[in-house]
Design a protein around this motif. Structure first.
Motif, PDB file in Angstrom:
ATOM      1  N   UNK A   1      69.124  33.506  40.893  1.00 53.92           N
ATOM      2  CA  UNK A   1      68.546  33.840  39.588  1.00 53.92           C
ATOM      3  C   UNK A   1      69.267  35.032  38.946  1.00 53.92           C
TER       4      UNK A   1
ATOM      5  N   UNK B   1      63.169  39.617  32.908  1.00 55.70           N
ATOM      6  CA  UNK B   1      62.691  38.347  32.361  1.00 55.70           C
ATOM      7  C   UNK B   1      62.385  38.442  30.871  1.00 55.70           C
TER       8      UNK B   1
ATOM      9  N   UNK C   1      70.719  29.693  37.884  1.00 55.14           N
ATOM     10  CA  UNK C   1      69.713  29.204  36.926  1.00 55.14           C
ATOM     11  C   UNK C   1      69.791  29.963  35.604  1.00 55.14           C
ATOM     12  N   UNK C   2      70.304  31.186  35.645  1.00 56.38           N
ATOM     13  CA  UNK C   2      70.237  32.077  34.477  1.00 56.38           C
ATOM     14  C   UNK C   2      71.636  32.549  34.090  1.00 56.38           C
TER      15      UNK C   2
ATOM     16  N   UNK D   1      69.928  20.048  37.261  1.00 59.53           N
ATOM     17  CA  UNK D   1      69.109  20.780  36.291  1.00 59.53           C
ATOM     18  C   UNK D   1      68.089  19.855  35.636  1.00 59.53           C
TER      19      UNK D   1
ATOM     20  N   UNK E   1      73.897  27.526  43.068  1.00 53.40           N
ATOM     21  CA  UNK E   1      73.521  27.128  41.712  1.00 53.40           C
ATOM     22  C   UNK E   1      72.922  28.320  40.980  1.00 53.40           C
TER      23      UNK E   1
ATOM     24  N   UNK F   1      67.680  20.802  28.343  1.00 53.08           N
ATOM     25  CA  UNK F   1      66.514  20.858  29.222  1.00 53.08           C
ATOM     26  C   UNK F   1      65.298  21.429  28.515  1.00 53.08           C
ATOM     27  N   UNK F   2      64.640  22.400  29.107  1.00 52.83           N
ATOM     28  CA  UNK F   2      63.401  22.927  28.517  1.00 52.83           C
ATOM     29  C   UNK F   2      63.644  24.028  27.483  1.00 52.83           C
TER      30      UNK F   2
ATOM     31  N   UNK G   1      60.688  33.952  32.143  1.00 50.25           N
ATOM     32  CA  UNK G   1      60.209  33.359  33.396  1.00 50.25           C
ATOM     33  C   UNK G   1      59.014  32.454  33.150  1.00 50.25           C
TER      34      UNK G   1
ATOM     35  N   UNK H   1      60.287  29.786  29.411  1.00 55.87           N
ATOM     36  CA  UNK H   1      61.723  29.581  29.207  1.00 55.87           C
ATOM     37  C   UNK H   1      62.045  28.961  27.843  1.00 55.87           C
TER      38      UNK H   1
ATOM     39  N   UNK I   1      72.831  22.797  29.655  1.00 56.63           N
ATOM     40  CA  UNK I   1      72.167  23.128  30.933  1.00 56.63           C
ATOM     41  C   UNK I   1      71.453  21.890  31.476  1.00 56.63           C
TER      42      UNK I   1
END
Ligand SMILES: [Ca+2]
Ligand SMILES: [Ca+2]
Lengths: 515, 515
Positions: free
Chosen positions: B330, B390, B64-65, B43, B62, B297-298, B438, B441, B37
Motif C-alpha cells: 500500500x 489516506x 495498490x496506491x 485489479x 502488487x 475500477x472503483x 481508504x 476510494x 487501474x
C-alpha cells in the motif's frame, strides 16, 4: 508454447473430472451478508483485505458472472436453499408493485413446507447439516432450520438490529431448536463502538462442527453465514481498526480470517480432498450505507436494485484435487445453482416434480466449459431485466425510489445515468434498454434501438422472457401479511433463559414495504 | 498460527533484501498507454484478460496506491524518465490556466538537454538501453531517444493517429536514429477494422534485444511501451474478437501475452534472477472513449482529470529471488520513483544538484515497509490536489470542461458528484474538499469541514502544499509554442525510404489546448 500449455491444462482437467463420486463428499456453503463483488482483493478491492479468499480463489475456481436471485437478503437466501426464484418459493409480496420485501419480525410468513430445501435432500441421503449464522427464511417455529433439513443451528432468525423489547423484541440467538439468549441482552454487540465477538463465535462453532464430523466420518453440509458486514457493522477487538476502510473493512478482514481457519482445518484433518467449499454473498453491497457498506466494483448501484451492483456476487469454488487451481469461469451462474450442483456431486437424484430455476454447475466446475442460460433479475414480484450471453435488456428501470430518498437513502451514490437510474419505476417494455455487459459492465452505454446490434438480439431476449413467463407458476406470497404478535416474543427455550416477553394481541395487517 | 506466519515472512524477507547488489541487474520498464487501474484481472476487471500480468503479480509485488505524475501521456512519460514533476521538467504550458498539454507534432518543445534522464545515468554506468514503442518527449531531432541515453529505438515519437500527409504528416516509425517508414503508409494499421501487427512487432523487438544482451552479458535497460490501448485501438488478427470487451480487451489480451513472452524469455535465458521488471501505465483509462477506453475500477473519472481515475495506475514489480512472491504494497508510489529505484538497485549515485520528486522504492520492494510521503496531483501547471496518508484534499475541482463537452467528450461518464465533478475549474482553496481514500476510494463522500476529522488533518495537508510550493523551481514551459513547420515532414532517414514531405514555412503560434 501456448498451445502446449493448453494441452497440459486439458490433460489435468480430464484427470480431475469426477465422473463418478465414489463417496459422499462434505459441503461447506459460505454466504456473506451484503458483501459486494468488489470487496474481495481478487475482484480488485484496493484495500486488499482478503488474503485467505484470494488464496482460496488461486487454489480453486473464480466466477466472474455469478448472481443472486434477489437484490435483498430473505428472498435471496430462500432461493439459494430452494433452487427456485422468490416468485416461485413465495418470498415476495403482492402488496405493492415490485417492492422489495424480506422477513422482519412482524412478517407472518416464511418458507412453505411444500418447498424441499437442499438441506432436506441431503439430510435424507445421510448428511448431517448445520447452519451457523443468519437464517432469514421466517422466524416462527414452523419456519426454523431444524424443521427444514438442518440438524444443528447456531445463530439467529433475523438481522441483528437493536430493539427495545417493548414494541419489538431483540432477536433471539438459537442453539439448535432453542433460544439461548437475545442479541444485545445476552450476546454482546456494542453498536456505538462496532464491537462484538460474534464472528469469532461463528468461526469456533464451524471448527468444532467440522472436527466432530470428521471424527465421526459422517458426511456433513455446513451453511456458514455470519452477518458482520450487514449494518450495524461489528468486529472483534482484535480486528477493529485494522483495515484502511474502517469498520466495514475490519469486518471483512475478520470473516476472511475465519474462512482461512475453516480451510486450514479441512487440510489439517486431511478432509480437504473430500470437501467441496463454495463462497458467495446474498446480494450486492449496501451502497446506501455509504462508507458503512461494501463495494460493487465497477458495477452500477447496489442492494435493492436490479442493476449489476444489486445482483452480481463474488463466488469461489474450492475442492483440492477435484477442481483445478487458478481457474476463472465466465459461466453465468446463480446461487440457485448450488442446489442441483450439490445433489449431483453427492449422487442424489433430484426431487420429483419440482421446477428448478437453478442448473447444475458440474460442467463449469470440473471442465471449465460454459453453457448459455438466461439470468432473470426480479425486483419484488416483477421481472425487471434479463441477461442472455453478454446482453442485458432492461424491461423496467428503477434506482432509488423517491420515498427512500426522503428517508435519506440512495442506492446509486455518485452514479447517474439518464433514463437508467430513474427515481421511479419506468416501464421500458415497448422498447427495452439494451446493454452489452462485456464491453460495458457498468451499464452506462445504452445500445441504440435503431442499431443493427439491437435489432439482432432484442427479439431473442424478449422470447426468453415470454417463455419464462409462460411457464412460471407463482407460489403463494409469504410477505404480504404482518402482525406484531408473531414477533420473537417467546421462542422455544425462552423460559429456560428467562427471556420470554409479553406478546400483544394478534392484529394482522398488510405489510408496508416503503422501498 | 498467524504470528508464526508473520515470523516466517519476516525471515524470508530478510534473506531477500539485497543489501548490496553484487552485479548490475537488467531492467525492464513496461509502460502501457491509457490502460486503467481496473483493466487487469488482479485489479478486478470482470473480463479477466490478463493471466500473465496476474501471474506476474502473484510472483512479485502488487502496488495498490501507485500514481502517474500527470493524467496525460507526454508529461507523465517525461516525469517517469526524469523523476521530476512536469512543472519542473518543462512538460506543461502557461498559455492558459491548468490546461492539459502534450506533444502533438506541431509542438516546438521537448525534453530539455538540462534534464538528466535515467537512461542517461544508466548508459553512463555501462547499460545498453533500448526503447520500444511511443516516445512522446518531443519529436524534433534534438529531443529523440538516442540523444537522451538510449542506444536503440524501435517505435514512434507521437501517437498513432491517422493524418493526410498534407496539413499533417503521418507519424514516422524509427529504427534507432532513422525513420524507416510512416504509420498507415508503411507500418500497416487498419483503423476501420482495428487491425495491426504492431504489438507483435514490439514483442519480437523485445525478445530479440533481450536475447542479444543476454548473449553479450551486458546489462540492459529495456523501456517497453506499446500503444495498442490508446485510440485508435488495434490488435493483430490472432487477438481480434477474442475478448468479451471488444477491441480494447483484445488489445489488452495481446499486450498481456507479450508480457508473458518477455518474462518467459527471461526464465528461458536464465536471467530472470538478474532482471528487475516493473509494469505500469502512463495515465488513467480514457473514459471519454467509452467502450473504446479502459476501466478505472472503483475510481472517479479518468484521463485528463486529477481524480483517482486520472492518476491511479496499475503497478507490479517482479524479480524472482529478490522480491518475495505474492506481496501487496500500500506504499504510495509514483512513476517518478522508478528513477532513483533503478539507480539504487544498480548502485549508481544520484546526479548532483537535481531536485527529484520521486523517492526510492527500495524499502517497499525488498522489505514491504511503507514510508509516508505526499502525492501531488497537477492538471497542467496547477496543483489541484494533494494526498497524505489516506487523506486527499481538493484545492481545485474540474471534471469535463464545457468546451470538451461541446466536442462530445465526457471524462466522468455515468458519474456525478455535486461540487466535485464540476464542469468548470472551481477554486476550493479557502476550504478544500477532503476525502478519505481508504474508506472512500471513489471520492464520493466529502468529509464535512466542520467535523473533528477535517479539523485534525486539513492543516497538515495545507502545510505540505505550502512547503512544496515554496521549494518548487519551475522549468521553462515546453508546450507553449507551436509551428506547423516543425512537424515530422522530413525526419532523419526519410530520403532513404522516400518518405520526405514538403514542409510549410515556419510560422510559430501559441499552442491551443482546448481541454
Ligand atoms: Ca444481505
Ligand atoms: Ca497515455
Amino acid at each position: 508454447m501456448e498451445s502446449s500449455n493448453v494441452m497440459y491444462t486439458v490433460c489435468v482437467l480430464l484427470l480431475l473430472v469426477p465422473r463418478t463420486f465414489t463417496a459422499k463428499p462434505n459441503f461447506i456453503v459460505i454466504l456473506m451478508d451484503d458483501m459486494g463483488w468488489g470487496d474481495l482483493g481478487v475482484y480488485g478491492n484496493p484495500a486488499k483485505e482478503t488474503p485467505n479468499l484470494d488464496k482460496m480463489a488461486a487454489e480453486g475456481l473464480l466466477f466472474t458472472d455469478f448472481y443472486s436471485a434477489s437484490p435483498i437478503c430473505s428472498p435471496s437466501r430462500a432461493s439459494l436453499l430452494t433452487g427456485r426464484l422468490p416468485v416461485r418459493n413465495g418470498f415476495y409480496t403482492t402488496n405493492e408493485k415490485a417492492k422489495n420485501a424480506y422477513t422482519p419480525q412482524v412478517v407472518v410468513g416464511g418458507i412453505p413446507d411444500s418447498e424441499i430445501l437442499f438441506s432436506e435432500a441431503l439430510q435424507e441421503a445421510g448428511y448431517r447439516n448445520k447452519i451457523i449464522g443468519k437464517w432469514h427464511l421466517g422466524h416462527r417455529a414452523q419456519y426454523l432450520p431444524l424443521r427444514h433439513g438442518f440438524d444443528e443451528w447456531f445463530g439467529a432468525p433475523n438481522c441483528h438490529y437493536k430493539y427495545n423489547n417493548k414494541n419489538i423484541p431483540n432477536i433471539p440467538v438459537y442453539r439448535d431448536d432453542k433460544m439461548i439468549g437475545r442479541y444485545y441482552d445476552d450476546i454482546k454487540i456494542d453498536p456505538e463502538r462496532g464491537l462484538s465477538n460474534l464472528t469469532q463465535m461463528y468461526i469456533e462453532e464451524a471448527l468444532i462442527f467440522i472436527e466432530k464430523q470428521a471424527k465421526k466420518k459422517q458426511p456433513f453440509m455446513l451453511y456458514w453465514t455470519p452477518d458482520a458486514t450487514h449494518t450495524p457493522l461489528y468486529a472483534s477487538e482484535k480486528y477493529r481498526g485494522r483495515s484502511q476502510r474502517g469498520l466495514y473493512g475490519d469486518a471483512v478482514m475478520e470473516l476472511d480470517a475465519g474462512i482461512g481457519q475453516i480451510l486450514a482445518t479441512l487440510k489439517k484433518l486431511n478432509i480437504d480432498r473430500e470437501t467441496f467449499v463454495f463462497f458467495s454473498s446474498d446480494n450486492g453491497a449496501a451502497t446506501y450505507a455509504h462508507q458503512q457498506g461494501g463495494s460493487n466494483g465497477p458495477f452500477l448501484c447496489g442492494k435493492q436494485t436490479t442493476f449489476e451492483g444489486g445482483h452480481r456476487e463474488p463466488a469461489v469454488a474450492w475442492w483440492p484435487g477435484r477442481i483445478a487451481p487458478g481457474q476463472i469461469s465466465h459461466q453465468v451462474g446463480t446461487l440457485m445453482d448450488i442446489y442441483l450442483t450439490l445433489l449431483d456431486i453427492a449422487g442424489i437424484s433430484y426431487p420429483k416434480g419440482v421446477e428448478f430455476d437453478g442448473h447444475t454447475l458440474i460442467s463449469a466446475l470440473f471442465n471449465n466449459t460454459e453453457f448459455e442460460r438466461p439470468m432473470f433479475y426480479y425486483r419484488g414480484d416483477t421481472l425487471f431485466k434479463v441477461r442472455l450471453g453478454q446482453y442485458k435488456a432492461h424491461l423496467y428501470t428503477w434506482g432509488t425510489p423517491q420515498d427512500a430518498q426522503l428517508m435519506g437513502y440512495h442506492y446509486c451514490p455518485g452514479q447517474y445515468i439518464v433514463n437508467v437510474t430513474t427515481d421511479q419505476m419506468v416501464d421500458h417494455k415497448k422498447e427495452p434498454l439494451l446493454f452489452h455487459l462485456g464491453q460495458d459492465p457498468g451499464e452506462k452505454y445504452i445500445i441504440s434501438s435503431s442499431s443493427d446490434e439491437y435489432k439482432a438480439v432484442i427479439g431473442t431476449l424478449l422470447k426468453v422472457v415470454e417463455e419464462h413467463k409462460k411457464t412460471l407458476k407463482r407460489g403463494a406470497p409469504q410477505l404480504n401479511i404482518c402482525d406484531s404478535a408473531v414477533q420473537n416474543w417467546s421462542p422455544a427455550g425462552c423460559d429456560e433463559v428467562k427471556r420470554c416477553l409479553p406478546s400483544p394481541k394478534s392484529k394482522p395487517f398488510k405489510c408496508q414495504w416503503p422501498y
